[in-house]
Design a protein around this motif. Structure first.
Motif, PDB file in Angstrom:
ATOM      1  N   ALA A 106       3.955  -8.301   4.006  1.00  0.00           N
ATOM      2  CA  ALA A 106       4.671  -7.290   3.193  1.00  0.00           C
ATOM      3  C   ALA A 106       3.729  -6.001   2.966  1.00  0.00           C
ATOM      4  O   ALA A 106       4.031  -4.944   3.139  1.00  0.00           O
ATOM      5  N   GLN A 107       2.513  -6.174   2.719  1.00  0.00           N
ATOM      6  CA  GLN A 107       1.517  -5.043   2.529  1.00  0.00           C
ATOM      7  C   GLN A 107       1.091  -4.467   3.925  1.00  0.00           C
ATOM      8  O   GLN A 107       0.929  -3.050   3.705  1.00  0.00           O
ATOM      9  N   GLU A 108       1.284  -4.822   5.064  1.00  0.00           N
ATOM     10  CA  GLU A 108       1.081  -4.356   6.370  1.00  0.00           C
ATOM     11  C   GLU A 108       2.104  -3.258   6.288  1.00  0.00           C
ATOM     12  O   GLU A 108       1.886  -2.189   6.646  1.00  0.00           O
ATOM     13  N   THR A 114       3.180   4.450   3.953  1.00  0.00           N
ATOM     14  CA  THR A 114       2.286   5.182   3.418  1.00  0.00           C
ATOM     15  C   THR A 114       1.678   6.516   4.382  1.00  0.00           C
ATOM     16  O   THR A 114       1.888   7.612   4.573  1.00  0.00           O
ATOM     17  N   ALA A 115       1.608   5.605   5.701  1.00  0.00           N
ATOM     18  CA  ALA A 115       1.166   6.588   6.863  1.00  0.00           C
ATOM     19  C   ALA A 115       2.377   7.286   7.393  1.00  0.00           C
ATOM     20  O   ALA A 115       2.143   8.438   7.782  1.00  0.00           O
ATOM     21  N   GLN A 116       3.622   6.654   7.405  1.00  0.00           N
ATOM     22  CA  GLN A 116       4.842   7.642   7.769  1.00  0.00           C
ATOM     23  C   GLN A 116       5.089   8.811   6.904  1.00  0.00           C
ATOM     24  O   GLN A 116       5.408   9.735   7.338  1.00  0.00           O
ATOM     25  N   ILE A 117       4.903   8.378   5.541  1.00  0.00           N
ATOM     26  CA  ILE A 117       5.020   9.608   4.710  1.00  0.00           C
ATOM     27  C   ILE A 117       3.842  10.769   5.030  1.00  0.00           C
ATOM     28  O   ILE A 117       4.392  12.014   4.770  1.00  0.00           O
ATOM     29  N   LEU A 118       2.775  10.328   5.095  1.00  0.00           N
ATOM     30  CA  LEU A 118       1.658  11.457   5.423  1.00  0.00           C
ATOM     31  C   LEU A 118       2.011  12.223   6.477  1.00  0.00           C
ATOM     32  O   LEU A 118       2.020  13.361   6.602  1.00  0.00           O
ATOM     33  N   GLU A 141      -6.793   4.333   0.441  1.00  0.00           N
ATOM     34  CA  GLU A 141      -6.896   3.217  -0.507  1.00  0.00           C
ATOM     35  C   GLU A 141      -6.038   1.807   0.085  1.00  0.00           C
ATOM     36  O   GLU A 141      -6.616   0.823  -0.061  1.00  0.00           O
ATOM     37  N   PHE A 142      -4.699   2.293   0.166  1.00  0.00           N
ATOM     38  CA  PHE A 142      -4.005   0.914   0.703  1.00  0.00           C
ATOM     39  C   PHE A 142      -4.582   0.248   1.950  1.00  0.00           C
ATOM     40  O   PHE A 142      -4.317  -1.010   2.109  1.00  0.00           O
ATOM     41  N   HIS A 143      -5.128   1.242   3.163  1.00  0.00           N
ATOM     42  CA  HIS A 143      -5.474   0.590   3.974  1.00  0.00           C
ATOM     43  C   HIS A 143      -6.684  -0.237   3.950  1.00  0.00           C
ATOM     44  O   HIS A 143      -6.995  -1.229   4.473  1.00  0.00           O
ATOM     45  N   GLU A 144      -7.739   0.332   2.973  1.00  0.00           N
ATOM     46  CA  GLU A 144      -8.899  -0.412   2.578  1.00  0.00           C
ATOM     47  C   GLU A 144      -8.546  -1.925   1.945  1.00  0.00           C
ATOM     48  O   GLU A 144      -9.065  -2.940   2.310  1.00  0.00           O
ATOM     49  N   ARG A 145      -7.566  -1.542   0.997  1.00  0.00           N
ATOM     50  CA  ARG A 145      -7.191  -3.058   0.206  1.00  0.00           C
ATOM     51  C   ARG A 145      -6.196  -3.754   1.118  1.00  0.00           C
ATOM     52  O   ARG A 145      -6.294  -5.068   1.151  1.00  0.00           O
ATOM     53  N   TRP A 150      -3.816  -4.460  12.923  1.00  0.00           N
ATOM     54  CA  TRP A 150      -2.697  -3.721  13.434  1.00  0.00           C
ATOM     55  C   TRP A 150      -2.502  -2.550  12.845  1.00  0.00           C
ATOM     56  O   TRP A 150      -2.132  -1.460  13.397  1.00  0.00           O
ATOM     57  N   ASN A 151      -2.941  -2.274  11.240  1.00  0.00           N
ATOM     58  CA  ASN A 151      -2.614  -1.161  10.747  1.00  0.00           C
ATOM     59  C   ASN A 151      -3.567   0.183  11.212  1.00  0.00           C
ATOM     60  O   ASN A 151      -3.367   1.051  11.000  1.00  0.00           O
ATOM     61  N   ASN A 152      -4.661  -0.274  11.923  1.00  0.00           N
ATOM     62  CA  ASN A 152      -5.389   0.692  12.421  1.00  0.00           C
ATOM     63  C   ASN A 152      -4.472   1.669  13.206  1.00  0.00           C
ATOM     64  O   ASN A 152      -5.027   3.010  13.413  1.00  0.00           O
ATOM     65  N   GLY A 153      -3.614   1.350  14.097  1.00  0.00           N
ATOM     66  CA  GLY A 153      -2.625   2.228  14.526  1.00  0.00           C
ATOM     67  C   GLY A 153      -2.183   3.435  13.695  1.00  0.00           C
ATOM     68  O   GLY A 153      -1.727   4.260  14.206  1.00  0.00           O
ATOM     69  N   ASP A 154      -2.024   3.173  12.456  1.00  0.00           N
ATOM     70  CA  ASP A 154      -1.452   3.913  11.313  1.00  0.00           C
ATOM     71  C   ASP A 154      -2.336   5.195  11.397  1.00  0.00           C
ATOM     72  O   ASP A 154      -1.982   6.267  10.944  1.00  0.00           O
ATOM     73  N   TYR A 155      -3.639   5.186  11.822  1.00  0.00           N
ATOM     74  CA  TYR A 155      -4.283   6.030  11.928  1.00  0.00           C
ATOM     75  C   TYR A 155      -4.138   7.303  12.741  1.00  0.00           C
ATOM     76  O   TYR A 155      -4.623   8.458  12.772  1.00  0.00           O
ATOM     77  N   GLN A 156      -3.059   6.983  13.518  1.00  0.00           N
ATOM     78  CA  GLN A 156      -2.861   8.218  14.434  1.00  0.00           C
ATOM     79  C   GLN A 156      -2.087   9.409  13.474  1.00  0.00           C
ATOM     80  O   GLN A 156      -2.283  10.536  13.850  1.00  0.00           O
ATOM     81  N   LYS A 157      -1.580   8.969  12.281  1.00  0.00           N
ATOM     82  CA  LYS A 157      -1.113  10.155  11.436  1.00  0.00           C
ATOM     83  C   LYS A 157      -2.440  10.933  10.988  1.00  0.00           C
ATOM     84  O   LYS A 157      -2.144  12.145  10.526  1.00  0.00           O
TER      85      LYS A 157
END
Length: 400
Positions: A106-108, A114-118, A141-145, A150-157
């Motif tokens: 769920a946290q992923e 958060t990335a989508q909103i950014l 903060e969320f990415h760190e915690r 898999w979430n590294n792909g969110d750094y696209q934003k």
């Protein structure tokens, strides 16, 4: 299926599972079914969101929020009001610490929201630098915690933000994360390859851009990620070049644009099957000498104008499109076309001179550019406009 990754053993509540199944039934088949069923699907997914929150099923909650946020921004649905409402809902939840004890899966999805909103915020000048920075801080903060490879792909934003602000340090941060990403469930071409092309444009490294395009075209990527070539529409030379040219225009790299266009001009010299119906492609084809499909291009300019007036697209996209038409109609006039028959603004269709249309779109672009400059101190609209003029009109202005 829009919630197809959720399995029966993931959802404890029977009513919630029934709603999930209904959403999946509405999205069986192509993405076209998602758009066609949008009027029913969107409120259904809002019900899923409310019921999941009531049952404290955070996996369903954050997964549904992510998919719903993506759905309402699809061109076939295009409900920007709901997108802003979802962003506001996220902020309220965050202030109330909703879902903080959720499991890792769920946290992923929470990180992805958060990335989508950014990424969504970047297109709207009413979201100023302070609000963008606040959203970036939440994402970090969320990415760190909670984030995973898999979430590294969110750094696209984050890379998109770095390009918009020409922030090389932020781009380096995004690059480091993307290089350590797990792309088994992301499209490697879109979430890594295209981001690296943008990074090299930002860092003024044309050789890096050309090498990355070559690698992607030759499929020199990890074997386990090559599945994306069966699905990705961007995994073609012409699409990769198109994205590189766009980055050059938006970041302000006239010389790189000229270099890439000279190398790949042949991609734009002949008319596309079915006509050219993408605004920047119209400009690229015209620059390469393809002046076909005039009526279709005029209708596209009218549509861009109407979408801007009706608020169907982001102000940032409308700004770029307005600059395209500002250049195109000057180029058209130089080709010997003095007048065109068009419907612009609130007027009925009538005859316009090409220079009148030029002035119309320039006024739109300048107004939006002023708004972006006021909200984002590093946007530099004058630089963006100058780049379009240099690339398409051969205008050289004093750089101060």
């Amino acid at each position: 299926m829009i919630l197809g990754d959720l399995k029966r053993n993931h959802v404890a509540d029977d009513k919630l599972w029934e709603l999930v199944e209904r959403a999946n039934q509405l999205t069986t088949g192509s993405y076209g079914s998602w758009d066609e069923n949008g009027p029913v699907l969107v409120p259904l997914m809002e019900r899923i969101l409310a019921h999941a929150k009531e049952k404290e099923d955070w996996l369903v909650y954050f997964f549904d929020m992510s998919r719903l946020f993506w759905l309402v921004r699809r061109s076939g649905v295009n409900d920007l009001r709901r997108a802003f409402q979802l962003a506001e809902l996220f902020h309220r939840d965050n202030a109330l610490h909703v879902g903080e004890q959720a499991g890792s899966s769920a946290q992923e999805w929470r990180v992805q929201v958060t990335a989508q909103i950014l990424g969504f915020y970047l297109g709207y000048p009413q979201i100023d630098d302070g609000k963008i920075q606040h959203m970036l801080d939440i994402f970090r903060e969320f990415h760190e915690r909670y984030g995973s490879e898999w979430n590294n792909g969110d750094y696209q934003k984050v890379m998109s933000l770095a390009k918009l602000n020409r922030d090389k340090e932020l781009a380096k941060e995004a690059k480091r994360k993307l290089e350590r990403g797990d792309y088994e469930n992301w499209c490697y071409v879109c979430y890594y390859g295209l981001q690296m092309i943008g990074y090299y444009v930002l860092c003024e490294d044309p050789e890096g851009v050309e090498e990355m395009i070559g690698r992607l075209c030759e499929r020199v990527i990890p074997v386990k990620y090559r599945w994306c070539y069966n699905l990705c529409e961007s995994a073609k030379e012409e699409e990769l070049v198109y994205e590189a040219l766009l980055d050059c225009l938006k970041i302000g790299r006239s010389r790189m644009f000229a270099r890439f266009f000279a190398r790949w001009q042949h991609l734009y010299e002949t008319s596309e099957a079915g006509g050219t119906n993408v605004t920047h492609r119209v400009l690229f084809h015209s620059l390469a000498g393809d002046w076909s499909d005039l009526k279709e291009r005029l209708r596209l300019a009218e549509k861009d104008d109407q979408d801007k007036r009706e608020g169907k697209e982001t102000p940032l996209d409308c700004l770029y499109w307005s600059l395209c038409w500002y250049c195109y109609f000057q180029m058209l006039e130089r080709q010997g076309t003095g007048t065109v028959w068009m419907k612009l603004g609130e007027d009925e269709s009538r005859e316009w001179t090409c220079l009148e249309v030029t002035a119309y779109f320039e006024k739109q672009a300048d107004l939006l550019g002023e708004q972006m400059d006021q909200a984002r101190k590093r946007f530099e609209y004058d630089r963006v406009k100058r780049t379009y003029e240099e690339c398409f009109l051969g205008v050289q202005r004093d750089r101060g």
